[in-house]
Design an enzyme around this catalytic site. Structure first.
Site, mmCIF file in Angstrom:
data_model
loop_
_atom_site.group_PDB
_atom_site.id
_atom_site.type_symbol
_atom_site.label_atom_id
_atom_site.label_comp_id
_atom_site.label_asym_id
_atom_site.label_seq_id
_atom_site.Cartn_x
_atom_site.Cartn_y
_atom_site.Cartn_z
ATOM 1 N N GLY A 1 42.575 46.058 18.969
ATOM 2 C CA GLY A 1 43.206 45.077 18.078
ATOM 3 C C GLY A 1 44.075 45.783 17.053
ATOM 4 N N ARG B 1 52.828 57.341 10.582
ATOM 5 C CA ARG B 1 53.781 58.073 9.734
ATOM 6 C C ARG B 1 53.137 59.326 9.142
ATOM 7 N NH1 ARG B 1 54.814 57.899 4.194
ATOM 8 N NH2 ARG B 1 56.989 58.138 3.553
ATOM 9 N N VAL C 1 52.711 61.996 11.865
ATOM 10 C CA VAL C 1 53.993 62.609 12.261
ATOM 11 C C VAL C 1 54.503 63.522 11.147
ATOM 12 C CG1 VAL C 1 56.419 62.108 12.806
ATOM 13 C CG2 VAL C 1 54.595 60.742 13.848
ATOM 14 N N ARG D 1 45.247 46.605 25.921
ATOM 15 C CA ARG D 1 43.878 46.864 26.376
ATOM 16 C C ARG D 1 43.934 47.289 27.838
ATOM 17 N NH1 ARG D 1 42.361 42.838 22.203
ATOM 18 N NH2 ARG D 1 40.986 44.008 20.816
ATOM 19 N N ASP E 1 35.927 50.557 17.862
ATOM 20 C CA ASP E 1 34.882 51.268 18.607
ATOM 21 C C ASP E 1 35.175 51.402 20.103
ATOM 22 O OD1 ASP E 1 34.423 48.605 18.974
ATOM 23 O OD2 ASP E 1 32.334 48.630 18.291
ATOM 24 N N GLY E 2 35.890 50.431 20.669
ATOM 25 C CA GLY E 2 36.296 50.563 22.075
ATOM 26 C C GLY E 2 37.211 51.765 22.248
ATOM 27 N N THR F 1 41.071 49.154 12.176
ATOM 28 C CA THR F 1 40.626 47.813 12.590
ATOM 29 C C THR F 1 40.360 46.984 11.349
ATOM 30 O OG1 THR F 1 38.720 46.581 13.467
ATOM 31 C CG2 THR F 1 38.316 48.869 12.946
ATOM 32 N N ASP G 1 38.144 44.849 11.126
ATOM 33 C CA ASP G 1 36.759 44.367 11.147
ATOM 34 C C ASP G 1 35.785 45.183 10.289
ATOM 35 O OD1 ASP G 1 37.602 42.462 12.965
ATOM 36 O OD2 ASP G 1 37.148 43.712 14.695
ATOM 37 N N ASP H 1 34.057 47.613 11.220
ATOM 38 C CA ASP H 1 32.831 47.729 12.020
ATOM 39 C C ASP H 1 32.569 49.154 12.506
ATOM 40 O OD1 ASP H 1 34.975 47.775 13.739
ATOM 41 O OD2 ASP H 1 34.166 46.335 15.160
ATOM 42 N N GLY I 1 36.115 39.436 12.343
ATOM 43 C CA GLY I 1 35.108 40.478 12.138
ATOM 44 C C GLY I 1 34.444 40.911 13.421
ATOM 45 N N ARG I 2 34.802 40.208 14.508
ATOM 46 C CA ARG I 2 34.169 40.475 15.798
ATOM 47 C C ARG I 2 32.662 40.286 15.674
ATOM 48 N NH1 ARG I 2 36.441 45.490 19.311
ATOM 49 N NH2 ARG I 2 36.574 44.407 21.294
ATOM 50 N N ARG J 1 45.328 39.464 10.844
ATOM 51 C CA ARG J 1 45.714 40.741 11.451
ATOM 52 C C ARG J 1 47.069 41.249 10.942
ATOM 53 N NH1 ARG J 1 44.471 41.423 17.044
ATOM 54 N NH2 ARG J 1 42.240 41.328 17.362
HETATM 55 P P1 ADP Z 1 38.846 48.278 19.688
HETATM 56 O O1 ADP Z 1 39.252 49.700 19.799
HETATM 57 O O2 ADP Z 1 39.609 47.541 18.621
HETATM 58 O O3 ADP Z 1 37.341 48.106 19.589
HETATM 59 P P2 ADP Z 1 38.727 47.403 22.497
HETATM 60 O O4 ADP Z 1 37.257 47.204 22.508
HETATM 61 O O5 ADP Z 1 39.577 46.386 23.165
HETATM 62 O O6 ADP Z 1 39.335 47.534 21.017
HETATM 63 O O7 ADP Z 1 39.010 48.825 23.165
HETATM 64 C C1 ADP Z 1 40.325 49.332 23.252
HETATM 65 C C2 ADP Z 1 40.493 50.091 24.535
HETATM 66 O O8 ADP Z 1 39.613 51.216 24.549
HETATM 67 C C3 ADP Z 1 40.149 49.331 25.804
HETATM 68 O O9 ADP Z 1 41.188 48.502 26.252
HETATM 69 C C4 ADP Z 1 39.931 50.479 26.788
HETATM 70 O O10 ADP Z 1 41.171 50.986 27.237
HETATM 71 C C5 ADP Z 1 39.259 51.525 25.890
HETATM 72 N N1 ADP Z 1 37.804 51.435 26.076
HETATM 73 C C6 ADP Z 1 36.956 50.498 25.614
HETATM 74 N N2 ADP Z 1 35.702 50.694 26.063
HETATM 75 C C7 ADP Z 1 35.749 51.806 26.850
HETATM 76 C C8 ADP Z 1 34.777 52.537 27.630
HETATM 77 N N3 ADP Z 1 33.502 52.153 27.696
HETATM 78 N N4 ADP Z 1 35.204 53.633 28.301
HETATM 79 C C9 ADP Z 1 36.501 54.026 28.250
HETATM 80 N N5 ADP Z 1 37.443 53.371 27.567
HETATM 81 C C10 ADP Z 1 37.104 52.280 26.868
#
Ligand code: ADP
Length: 317
Positions: A10, A20, A23, A71, A102-103, A124, A126, A128, A169-170, A251
């Protein structure tokens, strides 16, 4: 060094300010910095260009991310990440800084395990990510939420209404908690507090009978259908009730000075750490000091600030 930077997951206000900072501080340290478009998807597809100082001019105050974000669920598969590693090899990029939640951190951890020098920056709205007191974007989203709640309070009071306001906040209650506290909400409902619907309805009814002109309920997303909740409140409590979902407006917008400052500090810190040979970590700020934490730890840490504030809510609402 040849450093790649991407934004993922997100978007959040302050991502541009972070790009910035990376870089500019990278170039000042003698590095070359490469912008990777559209998160891990762009990395796999090789959407990579070298940035000059000028390429990041006039983005400090802009919301969103000039790199774009996307994503790519398939990034969890090793063969997909191997394509990303190949692209990095092709451009001779030796280190990667990822900005996201966290993703994004999980993706970074997997790349680190495959031998890529990787650092995560928390971007983010959130808040979180518990390895930092604040994530980049949270301050701006909080400001947006507070402005909206203050406005809803004005009209709720005039019309003797109950206003239910759903904030983002997810699965993290910080945005609800902080905005509810800042705006004097009568009720703050988060994943941490849970929703006791029966008690809420009873409380609102007694408030109404006691002659209180309005009630503000701030609730995190993903807890309940707020429009149905508004109907139930109206049927039971005697208040007219409206639900407002603040949604994606949270956002956007120019980052607050707090987010710009955090972006500058964490961006430079990430570059400095790469120079020191520190990788596989998430950077953050704790008690106003720059800190880093191994990504796998950052992903499981609990947010202690929320516990303190949740206790405050019980006393003050
Ligand atoms: P955020 O980073 O805001 O939590 P997402 O949860 O959508 O957002 O994760 C962003 C991207 O991170 C995902 O689209 C994917 O490419 C990568 N990602 C998420 N979970 C995993 C995972 N378990 N293993 C590898 N890559 C991941």
């Amino acid at each position: 060094m040849r450093i790649g930077v991407l934004t993922s997951g997100g978007d959040a206000p302050g991502m541009n300010a972070t790009i910035r900072a990376i870089v500019r501080t990278g170039i000042a340290s003698g590095d070359q910095v490469f912008g990777i478009s559209d998160g891990y998807r762009g990395l796999v597809e090789g959407k990579i260009v070298e940035f000059t100082r000028k390429d990041v001019s006039e983005i400090l105050s802009r919301g969103g991310t000039i790199l774009g974000t996307a994503r790519l669920p398939e990034f969890k598969y090793e063969q997909v990440r191997a394509l990303a590693c190949k692209q990095l090899e092709k451009y001779d990029i030796d280190s990667l800084i990822v900005i996201g939640g966290d993703g994004t951190y999980t993706g970074a951890l997997r790349l680190h395990e495959m031998g890529i020098k990787t650092i995560g920056i928390p971007g983010t709205i959130d808040n979180d990510i518990a390895s930092t007191d604040y994530t980049i974007g949270f301050s701006t989203a909080l400001n947006t939420a507070c402005e909206a709640i203050d406005k809803l309070r004005d009209t709720s009071s005039s019309h003797q209404r109950c206003s239910i306001i759903e904030v983002m906040g997810r699965h993290c209650g910080d945005l609800a908690l902080y905005s509810g506290l800042c705006c004097g909400a009568e009720y703050i409902i988060t994943n941490e507090t849970g929703l006791d619907k029966e008690k809420l309805l009873k409380d609102l009814k007694s408030n109404r009978l006691a002659g209180r002109r309005h009630a503000i309920v701030v609730i995190s997303e993903n807890i309940t259908d707020v429009h149905q909740l508004a109907k139930d409140v109206e049927a039971y409590s005697g208040y007219e009730c409206r639900a407002t979902v603040l949604g994606y407006v949270q956002r956007g917008g120019a980052p607050t000075p707090e987010d710009r400052l955090l972006a500058a500090r964490l961006g430079k810190y990430a570059v400095d750490l790469l120079h020191e040979g520190v990788t596989g970590v998430a950077v953050g700020i704790r008690q106003n000091e720059l800190r880093y934490t191994p990504i796998e730890e950052a992903l499981i840490m609990q947010n202690e600030t929320s516990v303190e504030l949740a206790n405050l809510v019980k006393k003050i609402s």
